[in-house]
Design a protein around this motif. Structure first.
Motif, PDB file in Angstrom:
ATOM      1  N   LEU A 124       7.363  -0.052 -20.002  1.00  0.00           N
ATOM      2  CA  LEU A 124       8.781   0.060 -20.347  1.00  0.00           C
ATOM      3  C   LEU A 124       9.474   0.892 -19.283  1.00  0.00           C
ATOM      4  CD1 LEU A 124      11.269  -0.014 -22.284  1.00  0.00           C
ATOM      5  CD2 LEU A 124      10.261   1.920 -23.486  1.00  0.00           C
ATOM      6  N   ALA A 125      10.590   0.382 -18.770  1.00  0.00           N
ATOM      7  CA  ALA A 125      11.383   1.109 -17.780  1.00  0.00           C
ATOM      8  C   ALA A 125      12.773   1.350 -18.342  1.00  0.00           C
ATOM      9  CB  ALA A 125      11.473   0.326 -16.473  1.00  0.00           C
ATOM     10  N   VAL A 126      13.296   2.551 -18.101  1.00  0.00           N
ATOM     11  CA  VAL A 126      14.635   2.919 -18.557  1.00  0.00           C
ATOM     12  C   VAL A 126      15.481   3.250 -17.338  1.00  0.00           C
ATOM     13  CG1 VAL A 126      16.006   4.475 -19.980  1.00  0.00           C
ATOM     14  CG2 VAL A 126      13.676   3.865 -20.694  1.00  0.00           C
ATOM     15  N   GLU A 127      16.612   2.585 -17.214  1.00  0.00           N
ATOM     16  CA  GLU A 127      17.570   2.865 -16.147  1.00  0.00           C
ATOM     17  C   GLU A 127      18.845   3.423 -16.777  1.00  0.00           C
ATOM     18  OE1 GLU A 127      17.284   2.649 -12.905  1.00  0.00           O
ATOM     19  OE2 GLU A 127      15.374   1.569 -12.696  1.00  0.00           O
ATOM     20  N   ILE A 128      19.373   4.493 -16.194  1.00  0.00           N
ATOM     21  CA  ILE A 128      20.619   5.092 -16.667  1.00  0.00           C
ATOM     22  C   ILE A 128      21.683   4.830 -15.608  1.00  0.00           C
ATOM     23  CG2 ILE A 128      21.766   7.197 -17.435  1.00  0.00           C
ATOM     24  CD1 ILE A 128      18.990   8.291 -18.169  1.00  0.00           C
ATOM     25  N   LYS A 141      16.763  -4.996  -9.786  1.00  0.00           N
ATOM     26  CA  LYS A 141      15.760  -4.087 -10.342  1.00  0.00           C
ATOM     27  C   LYS A 141      15.127  -4.672 -11.600  1.00  0.00           C
ATOM     28  CE  LYS A 141      17.008   0.650  -9.054  1.00  0.00           C
ATOM     29  NZ  LYS A 141      17.325   1.986  -9.616  1.00  0.00           N
ATOM     30  N   ILE A 142      15.973  -5.158 -12.499  1.00  0.00           N
ATOM     31  CA  ILE A 142      15.475  -5.717 -13.758  1.00  0.00           C
ATOM     32  C   ILE A 142      14.527  -6.879 -13.479  1.00  0.00           C
ATOM     33  CG2 ILE A 142      16.165  -6.930 -15.867  1.00  0.00           C
ATOM     34  CD1 ILE A 142      18.809  -5.283 -15.708  1.00  0.00           C
ATOM     35  N   ALA A 143      14.926  -7.761 -12.563  1.00  0.00           N
ATOM     36  CA  ALA A 143      14.072  -8.899 -12.210  1.00  0.00           C
ATOM     37  C   ALA A 143      12.748  -8.427 -11.614  1.00  0.00           C
ATOM     38  CB  ALA A 143      14.806  -9.812 -11.234  1.00  0.00           C
ATOM     39  N   ASP A 144      12.792  -7.399 -10.769  1.00  0.00           N
ATOM     40  CA  ASP A 144      11.564  -6.878 -10.160  1.00  0.00           C
ATOM     41  C   ASP A 144      10.605  -6.339 -11.217  1.00  0.00           C
ATOM     42  OD1 ASP A 144      12.359  -7.504  -7.587  1.00  0.00           O
ATOM     43  OD2 ASP A 144      13.100  -5.487  -7.128  1.00  0.00           O
ATOM     44  N   TYR A 145      11.139  -5.593 -12.173  1.00  0.00           N
ATOM     45  CA  TYR A 145      10.280  -5.041 -13.226  1.00  0.00           C
ATOM     46  C   TYR A 145       9.543  -6.153 -13.970  1.00  0.00           C
ATOM     47  CZ  TYR A 145      12.451  -0.376 -12.858  1.00  0.00           C
ATOM     48  OH  TYR A 145      12.878   0.856 -12.427  1.00  0.00           O
ATOM     49  N   PHE A 146      10.285  -7.151 -14.421  1.00  0.00           N
ATOM     50  CA  PHE A 146       9.656  -8.198 -15.225  1.00  0.00           C
ATOM     51  C   PHE A 146       8.703  -9.052 -14.392  1.00  0.00           C
ATOM     52  CE2 PHE A 146      13.211  -7.348 -18.186  1.00  0.00           C
ATOM     53  CZ  PHE A 146      12.464  -7.184 -19.341  1.00  0.00           C
ATOM     54  N   GLY A 149       5.420  -7.333 -14.285  1.00  0.00           N
ATOM     55  CA  GLY A 149       4.641  -7.235 -15.513  1.00  0.00           C
ATOM     56  C   GLY A 149       5.152  -6.235 -16.525  1.00  0.00           C
ATOM     57  N   THR A 150       6.323  -5.646 -16.282  1.00  0.00           N
ATOM     58  CA  THR A 150       6.936  -4.766 -17.275  1.00  0.00           C
ATOM     59  C   THR A 150       7.314  -5.595 -18.503  1.00  0.00           C
ATOM     60  OG1 THR A 150       7.739  -3.225 -15.604  1.00  0.00           O
ATOM     61  CG2 THR A 150       8.913  -3.244 -17.697  1.00  0.00           C
ATOM     62  N   ILE A 151       7.153  -5.003 -19.677  1.00  0.00           N
ATOM     63  CA  ILE A 151       7.377  -5.736 -20.926  1.00  0.00           C
ATOM     64  C   ILE A 151       8.807  -5.591 -21.428  1.00  0.00           C
ATOM     65  CG2 ILE A 151       6.648  -5.910 -23.348  1.00  0.00           C
ATOM     66  CD1 ILE A 151       3.881  -4.909 -22.410  1.00  0.00           C
ATOM     67  N   ALA A 152       9.408  -4.425 -21.215  1.00  0.00           N
ATOM     68  CA  ALA A 152      10.762  -4.172 -21.715  1.00  0.00           C
ATOM     69  C   ALA A 152      11.504  -3.262 -20.749  1.00  0.00           C
ATOM     70  CB  ALA A 152      10.720  -3.540 -23.104  1.00  0.00           C
ATOM     71  N   VAL A 153      12.819  -3.467 -20.662  1.00  0.00           N
ATOM     72  CA  VAL A 153      13.686  -2.628 -19.828  1.00  0.00           C
ATOM     73  C   VAL A 153      14.898  -2.240 -20.660  1.00  0.00           C
ATOM     74  CG1 VAL A 153      15.105  -2.493 -17.743  1.00  0.00           C
ATOM     75  CG2 VAL A 153      12.948  -3.769 -17.695  1.00  0.00           C
ATOM     76  N   TRP A 154      15.200  -0.937 -20.675  1.00  0.00           N
ATOM     77  CA  TRP A 154      16.408  -0.446 -21.336  1.00  0.00           C
ATOM     78  C   TRP A 154      17.371   0.046 -20.264  1.00  0.00           C
ATOM     79  CZ3 TRP A 154      13.618   3.227 -25.330  1.00  0.00           C
ATOM     80  CH2 TRP A 154      12.923   2.430 -26.268  1.00  0.00           C
TER      81      TRP A 154
END
Length: 217
Positions: A124-128, A141-146, A149-154
């Protein structure tokens, strides 16, 4: 005549084949000098501004709340401001405000490495979002995380008091108070009221009880 005895042993898989863990290799990136914050995009070092004090306060609140929930249940650990090398092939390194790494992706009993970046993909990654953030960069960034293999992004928008909760680059729920952040499959049972992220005193200590008045006063 001696008889050979066959013994069987269980071989534990090495850490580098755990889900989301990237095998270690010599680091080809030279970090910039000084204390500047940076990410790496397609092999290019990109300096990024540090979090402001309010953003850091939100990040610490989220990480503290996650760890309070996760550690007794051995679900994993939350980290603030760590640079993750999430894609070795494309040389992508991202530094979310908060990251949660599950126990399945953490080498058992080990701390984060003494290195400029950590070769593991957070669950899980959180961006503020700050006023200087650009939509195109955030979407990348969001596309890179997923993709890694990241499961969720807030993604937290402090100005509008909204949280965009992504379960894929195109699946998103827009949450506002009084809704809760829900850990879902990554952090089962975890809930955090969104309103707490923006309150002036998100976790106030109870006021001391007044001392009893002396008899006859």
């Amino acid at each position: 005549m001696a008889t050979a005895t066959r013994t069987e042993s269980t071989i534990e898989p090495p850490d580098d084949i755990r889900p989301g863990v990237i095998p270690e290799e010599r680091d080809p990136i030279v970090p910039p000098t000084g204390d500047g914050f940076y990410e790496v995009v397609d092999g290019v070092v990109v300096e990024v501004p540090p979090m402001g004090s309010f953003e850091a306060d939100i990040a610490n609140l989220i990480a503290y709340s996650m760890n309070e929930h996760a550690r007794p249940r051995r679900l994993g650990r939350a980290f603030v401001g760590v640079l993750f090398r999430i894609d070795v092939g494309r040389e992508i390194r991202r530094q979310p405000a908060v990251a949660f790494v599950s126990a399945a992706r953490l080498p058992a009993g080990k701390r984060a490495p003494k290195a400029s970046s950590w070769q593991v993909v957070p669950d899980l990654a959180v961006e503020i979002v700050s006023p200087s953030d650009q939509a195109a960069h955030l979407n990348r960034k969001i596309a890179d995380y997923f993709q890694a293999g990241t499961i969720a992004v807030w993604v937290i928008y402090q100005e509008t008091r909204q949280v965009y909760a992504y379960s894929s680059p195109v699946d998103v729920r827009i949450l506002t108070p009084p809704a809760d952040l829900d850990g879902g499959a990554v952090l089962p049972g975890f809930r955090l009221p969104i309103a707490r992220l923006f309150e002036d005193d998100p976790d106030p200590s109870p006021s001391p009880s007044p001392s009893p008045s002396p008899a006859g006063s």
